[in-house]
Write a protein that holds these residues in place. Structure first.
Motif, PDB file in Angstrom:
ATOM      1  N   LEU A  99       3.721 -30.247  69.857  1.00 49.84           N
ATOM      2  CA  LEU A  99       2.224 -30.861  70.716  1.00 49.84           C
ATOM      3  C   LEU A  99       1.676 -31.866  69.330  1.00 49.84           C
ATOM      4  N   LEU A 100       0.762 -31.672  68.767  1.00 51.21           N
ATOM      5  CA  LEU A 100       0.563 -32.357  67.570  1.00 51.21           C
ATOM      6  C   LEU A 100       1.188 -33.493  66.703  1.00 51.21           C
ATOM      7  N   GLY A 101       2.218 -33.217  66.281  1.00 51.78           N
ATOM      8  CA  GLY A 101       2.794 -34.452  66.069  1.00 51.78           C
ATOM      9  C   GLY A 101       3.303 -35.966  67.816  1.00 51.78           C
ATOM     10  N   LEU A 102       3.710 -34.976  68.770  1.00 50.77           N
ATOM     11  CA  LEU A 102       4.010 -36.298  69.451  1.00 50.77           C
ATOM     12  C   LEU A 102       2.823 -37.117  69.923  1.00 50.77           C
ATOM     13  N   THR A 103       1.432 -36.225  69.824  1.00 49.61           N
ATOM     14  CA  THR A 103       0.366 -36.806  70.471  1.00 49.61           C
ATOM     15  C   THR A 103      -0.222 -37.444  69.389  1.00 49.61           C
ATOM     16  N   MET A 104       0.132 -37.281  68.215  1.00 44.22           N
ATOM     17  CA  MET A 104       0.030 -38.144  67.227  1.00 44.22           C
ATOM     18  C   MET A 104       0.391 -39.659  66.573  1.00 44.22           C
ATOM     19  N   LEU A 105       1.883 -38.868  67.661  1.00 48.25           N
ATOM     20  CA  LEU A 105       2.693 -40.712  67.641  1.00 48.25           C
ATOM     21  C   LEU A 105       2.583 -41.012  68.470  1.00 48.25           C
ATOM     22  N   VAL A 106       2.445 -40.970  69.911  1.00 50.24           N
ATOM     23  CA  VAL A 106       1.565 -41.457  71.491  1.00 50.24           C
ATOM     24  C   VAL A 106       0.705 -42.827  70.828  1.00 50.24           C
ATOM     25  N   GLY A 107      -0.645 -41.306  69.738  1.00 54.20           N
ATOM     26  CA  GLY A 107      -1.610 -42.305  69.036  1.00 54.20           C
ATOM     27  C   GLY A 107      -1.386 -43.645  69.162  1.00 54.20           C
ATOM     28  N   ILE A 108      -0.675 -43.452  67.419  1.00 54.32           N
ATOM     29  CA  ILE A 108      -0.714 -44.517  66.724  1.00 54.32           C
ATOM     30  C   ILE A 108       0.313 -44.671  67.125  1.00 54.32           C
TER      31      ILE A 108
END
Length: 111
Positions: free
Chosen positions: A47-56
């Motif tokens: 959850l945190l990894g993909l959300t952070m990737l989309v944010g970047i």
């Protein structure tokens, strides 16, 4: 993936304390905390990894296009979080259930 706590620990909490209960050894408590933190990391990572990737990715697109819209960053991350929970939710629940069953089933062998 997980070994049971009873197999991985060589000491049992068998000393009687002054209050009539049993003591929890430091190595047993540290092993339980390590398993807890490792399970928490595994559950939060998708959850945190993909959300952070989309944010970047959205941030890079905002810098390139010079569009500074607040909802442009929030809405894709929200949809990504929902999609990850739908796709990885059963796996996450299975891991959490496995950890809980392992913990509860190993309690009698600890004391």
């Amino acid at each position: 993936m997980y070994r049971s706590l009873a197999e991985s620990l060589h000491l049992k909490a068998s000393k009687k304390s002054d209050r009539g209960g049993t003591e929890l050894h430091a190595d047993l408590a540290l092993k339980m905390m390590a398993d807890l933190f490792w399970t928490g990391l595994l559950l939060c990572l998708p959850l945190l990894g993909l959300t952070m990737l989309v944010g970047i990715v959205i941030s890079v697109l905002q810098v390139v296009t010079q569009v500074q819209e607040m909802s442009l960053t929030f809405v894709p991350k929200l949809f990504t979080a929902g999609a990850v929970l739908i796709v990885a939710g059963p796996w996450m629940l299975g891991k959490l259930t496995q950890f809980t069953v392992q913990l509860w089933s190993s309690i009698p062998s600890m004391f």
